[in-house]
Design a protein around this motif. Structure first.
Motif, PDB file in Angstrom:
ATOM      1  N   VAL A 231       0.841  -1.205   0.000  1.00 56.47           N
ATOM      2  CA  VAL A 231       0.000   0.000   0.000  1.00 56.47           C
ATOM      3  C   VAL A 231       0.871   1.249   0.000  1.00 56.47           C
ATOM      4  O   VAL A 231       1.961   1.272   0.579  1.00 56.47           O
ATOM      5  CB  VAL A 231      -0.963   0.071   1.218  1.00 56.47           C
ATOM      6  N   THR A 232       0.378   2.260  -0.676  1.00 60.81           N
ATOM      7  CA  THR A 232       1.044   3.558  -0.640  1.00 60.81           C
ATOM      8  C   THR A 232      -0.026   4.634  -0.668  1.00 60.81           C
ATOM      9  O   THR A 232      -1.134   4.393  -1.156  1.00 60.81           O
ATOM     10  CB  THR A 232       2.017   3.735  -1.824  1.00 60.81           C
ATOM     11  N   ASP A 233       0.300   5.772  -0.116  1.00 59.15           N
ATOM     12  CA  ASP A 233      -0.648   6.890  -0.213  1.00 59.15           C
ATOM     13  C   ASP A 233      -0.199   7.877  -1.287  1.00 59.15           C
ATOM     14  O   ASP A 233      -0.792   8.926  -1.453  1.00 59.15           O
ATOM     15  CB  ASP A 233      -0.810   7.599   1.149  1.00 59.15           C
ATOM     16  N   LEU A 263     -13.571   1.952   5.713  1.00 61.01           N
ATOM     17  CA  LEU A 263     -12.629   3.009   6.079  1.00 61.01           C
ATOM     18  C   LEU A 263     -11.165   2.607   6.031  1.00 61.01           C
ATOM     19  O   LEU A 263     -10.291   3.431   5.769  1.00 61.01           O
ATOM     20  CB  LEU A 263     -12.940   3.463   7.508  1.00 61.01           C
ATOM     21  N   MET A 264     -10.888   1.321   6.287  1.00 56.68           N
ATOM     22  CA  MET A 264      -9.470   0.924   6.337  1.00 56.68           C
ATOM     23  C   MET A 264      -8.780   1.130   4.987  1.00 56.68           C
ATOM     24  O   MET A 264      -7.566   1.197   4.911  1.00 56.68           O
ATOM     25  CB  MET A 264      -9.294  -0.524   6.796  1.00 56.68           C
ATOM     26  N   PHE A 265      -9.563   1.251   3.927  1.00 56.35           N
ATOM     27  CA  PHE A 265      -8.956   1.425   2.604  1.00 56.35           C
ATOM     28  C   PHE A 265      -8.821   2.893   2.209  1.00 56.35           C
ATOM     29  O   PHE A 265      -8.216   3.209   1.185  1.00 56.35           O
ATOM     30  CB  PHE A 265      -9.774   0.683   1.545  1.00 56.35           C
ATOM     31  N   LEU A 266      -9.414   3.751   2.994  1.00 53.55           N
ATOM     32  CA  LEU A 266      -9.444   5.177   2.638  1.00 53.55           C
ATOM     33  C   LEU A 266      -8.026   5.763   2.537  1.00 53.55           C
ATOM     34  O   LEU A 266      -7.193   5.547   3.398  1.00 53.55           O
ATOM     35  CB  LEU A 266     -10.248   5.945   3.698  1.00 53.55           C
ATOM     36  N   ASN A 268      -5.498   5.200   0.647  1.00 54.40           N
ATOM     37  CA  ASN A 268      -4.361   4.413   0.174  1.00 54.40           C
ATOM     38  C   ASN A 268      -4.651   3.750  -1.173  1.00 54.40           C
ATOM     39  O   ASN A 268      -5.798   3.468  -1.510  1.00 54.40           O
ATOM     40  CB  ASN A 268      -4.016   3.300   1.167  1.00 54.40           C
ATOM     41  N   HIS A 270      -3.768   0.301  -3.235  1.00 54.10           N
ATOM     42  CA  HIS A 270      -3.388  -1.064  -2.849  1.00 54.10           C
ATOM     43  C   HIS A 270      -2.938  -1.831  -4.087  1.00 54.10           C
ATOM     44  O   HIS A 270      -3.628  -1.827  -5.103  1.00 54.10           O
ATOM     45  CB  HIS A 270      -4.581  -1.790  -2.227  1.00 54.10           C
ATOM     46  N   MET A 306       1.070  -4.821   3.733  1.00 49.19           N
ATOM     47  CA  MET A 306       0.060  -5.093   4.762  1.00 49.19           C
ATOM     48  C   MET A 306       0.199  -6.518   5.254  1.00 49.19           C
ATOM     49  O   MET A 306       0.592  -7.399   4.500  1.00 49.19           O
ATOM     50  CB  MET A 306      -1.334  -4.971   4.135  1.00 49.19           C
ATOM     51  N   TYR A 310      -5.131 -12.783   7.509  1.00 49.85           N
ATOM     52  CA  TYR A 310      -6.561 -13.003   7.740  1.00 49.85           C
ATOM     53  C   TYR A 310      -7.405 -12.846   6.472  1.00 49.85           C
ATOM     54  O   TYR A 310      -8.539 -13.299   6.410  1.00 49.85           O
ATOM     55  CB  TYR A 310      -7.077 -12.066   8.845  1.00 49.85           C
TER      56      TYR A 310
END
Ligand SMILES: Cc1cc2nc3c(=O)[nH]c(=O)nc-3n(C[C@H](O)[C@H](O)[C@H](O)COP(=O)(O)OP(=O)(O)OC[C@H]3O[C@@H](n4cnc5c(N)ncnc54)[C@H](O)[C@@H]3O)c2cc1C
Ligand code: SF4
Ligand code: SF4
Lengths: 460, 343
Positions: A231-233, A263-266, A268, A270, A306, A310
């Motif tokens: 992941v990078t922003d 929200l966890m993907f906001l 960034n 992937h 990441m 899971y």
């Protein structure tokens, strides 16, 4: 009873023809946003000869014929824009031959991706084909006729590049073999070393004939599959990251995606990186190569891997399920995407455009790009979810998609599986001599203009 | 805003500087250098520790003089805009754990069983051992201890969210919160105390609860007669006085944990955070040394106290022939609630 209905019954039998309103309702639409249009008849042939007879009848009577697989292109490509016959190919679902040594399979024109996958798993566990993330019920012939992409597209090109021969029923009713099967018993080449006639059918969306058999390349099915998720922003880094990853020349598939929910993907971007191996050592070696090639971005704190234990099982599913899940975020289960083929260096501009369009048209976006042929290009999907019960939202999605296509064309991209409106936009931009060549081909192959009319309608 | 209580005078006069001298990821030439670095950090100066610390939490245990060196390091990193892990990973954790009103609350009366925001904890807090509190589970971001953000040097997130978590528990009217995760208990005791946050209920450490229950269930215990290696979690370093409970439980259920190189103060963490921060090389090295050491102790099982450690190491230990098991499941095996090998 009309003559045509009776003739169709004579060809395929009563159970395989219908003009009942409820069936016509069903066959008049697809899951995308385009308006429905009713066919006059639905026919489900079982053999190439039946297809031939139906086409001969249609040609004689000048009735449109729309070949249909599972109707899941989302771009309205099987909506019978001018009525006529919808030819539901799903009963032609036999897997005819596997040549394990030459690694190819020959299937009938309505065989589904899921059927081939499970057949290979059971009978040829060391072989696999390039599975798209479309539902397992979608068909192989349709996928190559729209230049689909699958799990092996990063390694081996568009799924249509993997074709090793075709059998087609031409719009005038002749049965014709394309490639090596036109010369001998082996389905090993769709064209070379002869002039490649497969281009008369692949990408034509059923406008130049009906594929009744497809030869398809198979590939080694390694014992292990694994994935990493980087992941990078910084969207500006994506082309470089993709360049580094493709330089490794050892990855099964690379998908880049971003979405605002959950929200966890906001915020960034992937990059899902798939790789395979026959031993754990091979997997670990590849994993290290992947990490090493992106270490500098980690050191700069701009990107990282990441922890995905899971979610790994879900990531490794084929087809992936997450796109379909996304469709239901606004409830009402609809989604459609425009998927231009574009150079990877344009990723940042496309990404900005998706967000801009989603805000402008007040719709929910998700975006997934899949790399093609080791990074020569990518399929950049601009996806919007909608509620099928909300007409206004569907209209907004349609406008957003049209604007996305115009943007892609401005950027020098090629719309993938364009709907009939997008095809027109594309043809308007096409260099006139190329357009005339298309017209020449279409007119010669389909003099009555009966094959999936409304699509690839080329004017001089 | 809450302020970290850090007694500078205690540090200034410290003769050990154990916090840094014992650190497993940095080496110092001696007391003078280690102490000097700590003093620099305290004074807000640059220190190599701020970029080299791997966030293993261990210095919280190594400092026996009541200071909180790790929280201080994290505070200073944030002040200086230093990221431990890559920025997108840091922000992902922050976004992923936002409270969105999607928590689950069981039949809570005066006791709650905290499952933090870790789905694996739910099934652990069941059966005979937890029969009085199993239906009083709470789960979700609203009840999650935000300690994980210390790994990412985002103490501001903790200072903002922990009071809300405490308030959420208070609103349930509980007298006791049984924490199934070391990190929750460590947060409600160590972090809350270090920042002067009042906790209006009694946090209960789950191994205290389990030990008590196992004593009550003594008649049902069939000694396991197995040899294990215990995987200590990073958050156990926040509550070092609770570490001894593991041995007591092992003794009660007939489990041998032979001496290892990497145990107690010298334990190695599961290393997954190291992977996030610096890449696979250090993480693989730590995990390999750790598992080699478990095998050298002739362990048959690898016993976990934290589901996150278990997720990161279970497959790896299993591949090398060790059976991964959470300590609660080990207790359940001892009272016949779980079969051996069905983990
Ligand atoms: C959730 C989801 C994920 C998707 N992911 C992918 C993906 O990863 N990759 C991808 O490529 N696509 C993807 N798609 C798009 C699409 O579903 C696929 O391309 C699929 O292969 C279409 O198959 P179908 O049988 O539904 O085609 P249809 O919609 O039935 O037909 C598509 C076109 O092919 C023509 N056609 C059908 N059969 C024949 C034939 N026998 N001869 C000649 N022409 C024919 C039709 O006339 C039409 O023009 C996805 C779709 C969804 C809903
Ligand atoms: S933090 Fe503790 S061990 Fe470290 S210098 Fe200060 S008092 Fe000493
Ligand atoms: S948290 Fe761990 S790595 Fe960081 S300084 Fe303390 S002991 Fe060293």
């Amino acid at each position: 009873m009309s003559d045509i209905l009776q003739s169709l019954i004579d060809i395929v039998g009563e159970r395989s023809v219908s003009n009942a309103p409820e069936e016509l309702w069903f066959y008049s639409r697809d899951p995308g946003v385009l308006a429905p249009h009713k066919p006059d008849y639905v026919v489900a042939p079982k053999t190439t000869e039946e297809v031939q007879k139906i086409v001969q009848l249609a040609c004689r009577e000048k009735v449109p014929v729309v070949p249909m697989g599972n109707g899941m292109s989302l771009a309205g490509l099987v909506i019978p824009l001018k009525g006529g016959i919808v030819l539901d190919m799903k009963r032609m679902n036999k897997i005819l031959e596997v040549n394990p040594m030459a690694r190819y399979v020959v299937v009938e024109g309505g065989t589904s991706q899921g059927a081939l996958k499970s057949y290979l798993q059971k009978n040829h566990p060391t072989l696999r084909h390039s599975i798209p993330d479309a539902p397992a019920t979608t068909t192989i012939a349709a996928n190559v006729s729209l230049h689909g992409q699958g799990r092996l597209t990063n390694q081996y090109g568009f799924n249509s590049d993997m074709v090793t021969g075709l059998e087609v029923v031409l719009p005038t009713g002749e049965i014709c073999r394309i490639g090596s099967p036109s010369i001998g018993p082996y389905w090993i080449s769709k064209g070379p070393t002869m002039p490649d006639l497969s281009g008369l059918f692949l990408g034509w969306l059923g406008c130049t004939g009906i594929i009744t058999k497809v030869g398809l390349k198979l590939y080694p099915n390694k014992k292990f599959r694994d994935a990493e998720l980087f992941v990078t922003d910084r969207v500006d880094l994506i082309p470089d990251i993709l360049y580094k990853l493709t330089h490794l020349e050892m990855l099964e598939d690379i998908n880049v995606w971003f979405q605002p929910k959950p929200l966890m993907f906001l915020g960034n971007y992937h990059i899902t990186i798939f790789f395979t191996g026959d031993t754990e050592e091979e997997i670990e070696f590849k994993r290290k190569m992947i990490w090493d090639c992106l270490q500098e971005h980690m050191d700069a704190k701009d990107g990282g891997f990441m922890s995905i234990q899971y979610m790994k099982a879900m990531l490794l599913e084929m087809p992936g399920r997450n796109i379909a899940d996304f469709a239901d975020v606004p409830k009402g289960g609809g989604f459609e995407y425009s998927g231009p083929i574009a150079p990877i260096e344009h990723f940042p501009q496309y990404a900005a455009k998706v967000v801009e369009l989603a805000a402008k048209y007040n719709v929910l976006y998700a975006s997934t790009a899949r790399l093609i042929s080791g990074g020569h290009s990518m399929m950049y999907s601009i996806s919007f979810a909608f509620n099928r019960n909300d007409k206004a939202m569907m209209d907004r999605v349609e406008q957003a998609l049209t604007e996305a296509t115009a943007f892609a064309l401005d950027m020098g991209g090629i719309p993938w599986k364009p709907n009939h409106k997008e095809q027109k936009m594309l043809l308007e931009r096409m260099e006139p001599n190329a357009r005339r060549l298309l017209l020449m081909i279409k007119k010669n192959l389909d003099p009555q203009g009966i094959m999936n009319p409304g699509n690839w309608e080329v004017n001089a | 805003m809450y302020q970290l209580k850090f007694d500078q005078k205690v540090c200034a006069s410290c003769r050990s500087a154990d916090c840094l001298l014992k650190c497993q990821y940095m080496t110092f030439t001696g007391h003078k250098e280690a102490h000097g670095e700590m003093m620099k950090i305290m004074k807000g100066k640059d220190s190599r520790v701020l970029s080299e610390c791997m966030t293993c939490y261990a210095c919280e245990e190594y400092c026996t003089r009541g200071n909180h060196p790790f929280y201080l390091i994290s505070e200073k990193r944030e002040e200086k805009g230093i990221f431990t892990a890559p920025r997108p990973i840091t922000n992902q954790w922050i976004n992923m754990t936002v409270m969105q009103g999607k928590c689950l609350v069981g039949n809570v009366k005066d006791k709650a069983l905290s499952c933090c925001y870790i789905p694996d904890l739910g099934p652990l807090g069941t059966g005979e051992i937890f029969k009085d509190v199993a239906d009083a589970g709470v789960f979700g971001a609203e009840f999650m201890c935000p300690a994980v953000h210390t790994h990412f040097a985002r103490m501001s997130v903790i200072k903002e969210r922990l009071p809300i978590v405490i308030e959420n528990y208070r609103k349930l009217g509980v007298k006791e919160v049984i924490c199934l995760h070391d990190e929750c208990y460590g947060t409600l005791t160590s972090i809350a105390q270090a920042y002067g946050m009042e906790v209006p209920f009694q946090p209960v450490y789950y191994l205290d609860y389990v030990l008590q229950r196992m004593k009550e269930l003594k008649d049902k215990i069939k000694p396991l007669n197995i040899t294990v290696a215990y995987q200590r979690s990073c958050s156990n370093r926040l509550i070092p006085d609770k570490h001894a409970l593991v041995k007591k439980i092992f003794t009660l259920i007939g489990v041998k944990a032979p001496k290892r190189t990497y145990q107690d103060e010298n334990a190695l963490c599961c290393a997954e955070i190291l992977r996030s921060i610096s890449g696979y090389k250090l993480a693989d090295d730590v995990q390999k040394r750790n598992i080699d050491d478990m095998l050298a102790a002739d362990a048959e099982y690898c016993v976990f106290n934290c589901p996150a450690c278990q997720t990161s190491l279970a497959e790896k230990v299993a591949k090398r022939g060790l059976k991964p098991v959470h300590i609660i499941d080990l207790c359940k095996m001892a009272i016949g609630e779980k079969e051996r090998g069905t983990l």
